[in-house]
Write a protein that holds these residues in place. Sequence first.
Motif, PDB file in Angstrom:
ATOM      1  N   GLY A  21      18.037 111.070 174.176  1.00  0.00           N
ATOM      2  CA  GLY A  21      18.588 110.106 176.008  1.00  0.00           C
ATOM      3  C   GLY A  21      18.409 111.545 176.849  1.00  0.00           C
ATOM      4  O   GLY A  21      18.858 111.497 178.183  1.00  0.00           O
ATOM      5  N   PHE A  22      17.842 113.281 177.017  1.00  0.00           N
ATOM      6  CA  PHE A  22      18.162 113.930 177.468  1.00  0.00           C
ATOM      7  C   PHE A  22      17.219 113.698 178.954  1.00  0.00           C
ATOM      8  O   PHE A  22      17.167 113.630 180.034  1.00  0.00           O
ATOM      9  CB  PHE A  22      17.928 115.441 176.747  1.00  0.00           C
ATOM     10  N   PHE A  23      16.193 113.921 177.961  1.00  0.00           N
ATOM     11  CA  PHE A  23      14.937 113.034 179.174  1.00  0.00           C
ATOM     12  C   PHE A  23      14.598 111.837 179.931  1.00  0.00           C
ATOM     13  O   PHE A  23      13.900 111.323 180.628  1.00  0.00           O
ATOM     14  CB  PHE A  23      13.853 113.431 178.636  1.00  0.00           C
ATOM     15  N   ASP A  24      15.683 111.074 179.545  1.00  0.00           N
ATOM     16  CA  ASP A  24      15.447 109.833 180.192  1.00  0.00           C
ATOM     17  C   ASP A  24      15.924 109.880 181.785  1.00  0.00           C
ATOM     18  O   ASP A  24      16.997 110.466 181.943  1.00  0.00           O
ATOM     19  CB  ASP A  24      17.126 108.851 179.021  1.00  0.00           C
ATOM     20  N   VAL A  25      15.400 109.361 182.624  1.00  0.00           N
ATOM     21  CA  VAL A  25      15.707 109.149 183.810  1.00  0.00           C
ATOM     22  C   VAL A  25      16.221 107.604 184.139  1.00  0.00           C
ATOM     23  O   VAL A  25      15.906 106.895 184.244  1.00  0.00           O
ATOM     24  CB  VAL A  25      14.289 108.988 184.936  1.00  0.00           C
ATOM     25  N   PRO A  26      18.035 107.985 185.047  1.00  0.00           N
ATOM     26  CA  PRO A  26      18.422 107.034 185.133  1.00  0.00           C
ATOM     27  C   PRO A  26      17.777 106.353 186.623  1.00  0.00           C
ATOM     28  O   PRO A  26      16.866 106.267 187.383  1.00  0.00           O
ATOM     29  CB  PRO A  26      19.699 107.820 186.129  1.00  0.00           C
ATOM     30  N   ALA A  27      18.103 104.921 186.422  1.00  0.00           N
ATOM     31  CA  ALA A  27      17.610 103.924 186.958  1.00  0.00           C
ATOM     32  C   ALA A  27      18.375 103.628 188.798  1.00  0.00           C
ATOM     33  O   ALA A  27      19.730 104.855 189.038  1.00  0.00           O
ATOM     34  CB  ALA A  27      18.633 102.761 186.987  1.00  0.00           C
ATOM     35  N   ARG A  28      17.201 104.365 189.068  1.00  0.00           N
ATOM     36  CA  ARG A  28      17.782 104.741 191.026  1.00  0.00           C
ATOM     37  C   ARG A  28      18.905 103.151 191.934  1.00  0.00           C
ATOM     38  O   ARG A  28      19.092 102.048 190.577  1.00  0.00           O
ATOM     39  CB  ARG A  28      16.936 104.400 191.750  1.00  0.00           C
ATOM     40  N   ASP A  29      19.369 104.018 192.545  1.00  0.00           N
ATOM     41  CA  ASP A  29      20.811 102.658 193.249  1.00  0.00           C
ATOM     42  C   ASP A  29      19.450 102.515 194.142  1.00  0.00           C
ATOM     43  O   ASP A  29      18.504 102.727 194.564  1.00  0.00           O
ATOM     44  CB  ASP A  29      21.777 103.839 194.308  1.00  0.00           C
TER      45      ASP A  29
END
Length: 80
Positions: free
Chosen positions: A38-46
């Motif tokens: 989960g460290f390299f997961d890119v969060p979804a953009r607003d």
Amino acid sequence: MTTPTRRRLATLALGLSLALGAFAAPASAQAAKEPTDGFFDVPARDPSEQSEPWGLPAYMITAALGGGAIFVLCKSARRS
């Protein structure tokens, strides 16, 4: 079969079973959580941060200009 042939087959069978055992991952090792999960997961953009979808055409134009500049540089270096 002769004794050396049986010994060779037994050695090959032992080597094959050890190799398969070494490369097969145990089920408990697959279920363990890694520290980097989960460290390299890119969060979804607003949705308000979404930009215009003109990235690829701009990249192609920039690449063509850069390629043309290198072509001119190489042609002028060859003539001198």
